[in-house]
Motif scaffolding. Structure first.
Motif, PDB file in Angstrom:
ATOM      1  N   ASN A  40      -4.637   3.211  -7.216  1.00  0.00           N
ATOM      2  CA  ASN A  40      -3.673   4.485  -7.100  1.00  0.00           C
ATOM      3  C   ASN A  40      -2.900   4.229  -5.791  1.00  0.00           C
ATOM      4  OD1 ASN A  40      -4.639   5.929  -9.292  1.00  0.00           O
ATOM      5  ND2 ASN A  40      -6.240   6.989  -8.220  1.00  0.00           N
ATOM      6  N   GLU A  41      -3.522   3.212  -4.954  1.00  0.00           N
ATOM      7  CA  GLU A  41      -2.416   3.209  -3.808  1.00  0.00           C
ATOM      8  C   GLU A  41      -2.006   1.603  -3.661  1.00  0.00           C
ATOM      9  OE1 GLU A  41      -4.442   4.590  -0.427  1.00  0.00           O
ATOM     10  OE2 GLU A  41      -3.694   6.654  -0.575  1.00  0.00           O
ATOM     11  N   HIS A  42      -2.184   0.754  -4.231  1.00  0.00           N
ATOM     12  CA  HIS A  42      -1.791  -0.500  -4.160  1.00  0.00           C
ATOM     13  C   HIS A  42      -0.939  -1.219  -5.395  1.00  0.00           C
ATOM     14  CE1 HIS A  42      -5.067  -0.109  -1.020  1.00  0.00           C
ATOM     15  NE2 HIS A  42      -4.379  -1.066  -0.516  1.00  0.00           N
ATOM     16  N   ARG A  65       0.723  -0.933  -0.087  1.00  0.00           N
ATOM     17  CA  ARG A  65      -0.158  -0.188  -0.161  1.00  0.00           C
ATOM     18  C   ARG A  65       0.689   1.096  -0.215  1.00  0.00           C
ATOM     19  NH1 ARG A  65      -2.512   3.499   3.580  1.00  0.00           N
ATOM     20  NH2 ARG A  65      -4.625   4.361   3.024  1.00  0.00           N
ATOM     21  N   LEU A  66       0.694   2.135  -0.927  1.00  0.00           N
ATOM     22  CA  LEU A  66       1.447   3.437  -1.134  1.00  0.00           C
ATOM     23  C   LEU A  66       0.402   4.495  -0.687  1.00  0.00           C
ATOM     24  CD1 LEU A  66       2.753   2.913  -4.987  1.00  0.00           C
ATOM     25  CD2 LEU A  66       3.671   1.863  -2.642  1.00  0.00           C
ATOM     26  N   GLY A  67       0.329   4.498   0.759  1.00  0.00           N
ATOM     27  CA  GLY A  67      -0.449   5.387   1.184  1.00  0.00           C
ATOM     28  C   GLY A  67       0.121   6.944   1.600  1.00  0.00           C
ATOM     29  N   LYS A  68      -0.659   7.686   2.208  1.00  0.00           N
ATOM     30  CA  LYS A  68      -0.588   8.953   2.889  1.00  0.00           C
ATOM     31  C   LYS A  68       0.874   8.985   3.671  1.00  0.00           C
ATOM     32  CE  LYS A  68      -2.434  13.280   4.620  1.00  0.00           C
ATOM     33  NZ  LYS A  68      -3.769  13.559   4.927  1.00  0.00           N
ATOM     34  N   SER A 122       5.934   8.082  -4.434  1.00  0.00           N
ATOM     35  CA  SER A 122       5.106   7.176  -4.723  1.00  0.00           C
ATOM     36  C   SER A 122       4.456   7.478  -6.217  1.00  0.00           C
ATOM     37  CB  SER A 122       3.904   6.768  -3.847  1.00  0.00           C
ATOM     38  OG  SER A 122       3.146   7.962  -3.607  1.00  0.00           O
ATOM     39  N   ARG A 167       4.086   8.293   1.962  1.00  0.00           N
ATOM     40  CA  ARG A 167       4.445   9.436   1.254  1.00  0.00           C
ATOM     41  C   ARG A 167       5.137  10.359   2.323  1.00  0.00           C
ATOM     42  NH1 ARG A 167      -0.397   8.256  -1.700  1.00  0.00           N
ATOM     43  NH2 ARG A 167      -1.641   9.917  -0.387  1.00  0.00           N
TER      44      ARG A 167
END
Length: 290
Positions: free
Chosen positions: A279-281, A187-190, A199, A193
């Motif tokens: 957008n996040e995975h 997971r490329l989450g907040k 990301s 970042r």
């Protein structure tokens, strides 16, 4: 009755042994059998990334298929066996011992406490899982290295065994080992970042990152290095560590309770495929040729 933690031998490539039964729990669906020793690797109730071994349990002339192999905990005061998600405590809790539970079909009086049973693991299947698990470690180390070369704008507090920012540790949501494969979801989450991962750049360059990972894996495999599992004891809950020298300055040492192959020579090729799910995975599919 005295109960002892199960001693496991799967780190020693022992696929068959005979041991005494120390606990049997009967339900309508199954018999849950605990032995003093076992060559079986159970699926973890906390992080079920590595499947249970397959194999058989033999009593006298009767051979039973081990339908599942699970982690259990015995309450020494109440003489109660809890299995899998039923377990309410952490390891080393006073008054409890952790055990390996072999599940077979429910058959009245099929197995009883004190019986000597023969336990035989399907070694071909275990070796497939072992290759998949070791390849998953190698793939994430390669991923971390590639991302460290240009996708972090900050130095992260958490490092991997080679000293790179540990993207795998920060971002991994799930990991599942199967036969000669491993699937990791990130997971490329907040939060990630904020820690400094670029990301957006990572997602834009996913194909390039995939290519760089595969080049790195190819380079590492040429080393033919040994893979070793060191352990602090023989009990199920004693810590175990995967170790491999990839000529990166420091030997890679990773805490891991799974089974593994014994050398990079067991792989002909390891190929990684990176897939963006949203957008996040992203997913990292690791495939093995041997």
């Amino acid at each position: 009755m005295t109960y002892t933690p199960t001693q496991v031998t799967f780190t020693q490539s022992i696929f068959h042994l005979t041991s005494d039964v120390q606990f049997v729990r009967v339900s309508e669906e199954a018999l849950y059998i605990v032995t003093s020793q076992t060559p079986f690797h159970p699926v973890s109730h906390i992080w079920p990334d590595h499947p249970a071994d397959r194999g058989t349990l033999t009593v006298g002339e009767h051979i039973y298929t081990v339908e599942n192999c699970l982690v259990g905990a015995i309450n020494l005061v109440e003489h109660q066996l809890l299995v899998g998600k039923e377990i309410p405590i952490k390891r080393d809790e006073p008054g409890w011992v952790f055990v390996v539970v072999h599940q077979i079909r429910a058959e009245e009086k099929a197995v009883k406490v004190g019986d000597a049973v023969s336990l035989t693991v399907d070694d071909a299947y275990q070796k497939q899982l072992s290759r998949g698990h070791s390849a998953g470690h190698l793939a994430y180390l390669a991923l971390n290295k590639v991302l460290a070369a240009g996708y972090w704008r900050k130095d992260a507090d958490r490092k991997d065994p080679h000293g790179h920012n540990d993207f795998n540790s920060y971002a991994q949501v799930t990991s599942f080992v199967t036969e000669d494969r491993c699937l990791d979801t990130y997971r490329l989450g907040k939060t990630l970042r904020k820690r400094g991962l670029n990301s957006a750049d990572m997602l834009e360059n996913l194909t390039k990152i995939e290519e760089q990972i595969n080049v790195q894996l190819e380079s590492w495999l040429t080393l033919g290095s040994k893979i070793e599992i060191t352990r602090q004891g023989d009990n199920l809950t004693d810590s175990r560590y995967w170790q491999c020298d990839l000529q990166e300055g420091k030997k890679a040492i990773i805490p891991c309770g799974g089974t593994h192959c014994d050398s990079l020579e067991r792989f002909k090729e390891i190929q990684v495929k990176l897939v963006q799910r949203d957008n996040e995975h992203i997913e990292m599919h690791t495939h093995i040729t041997h």
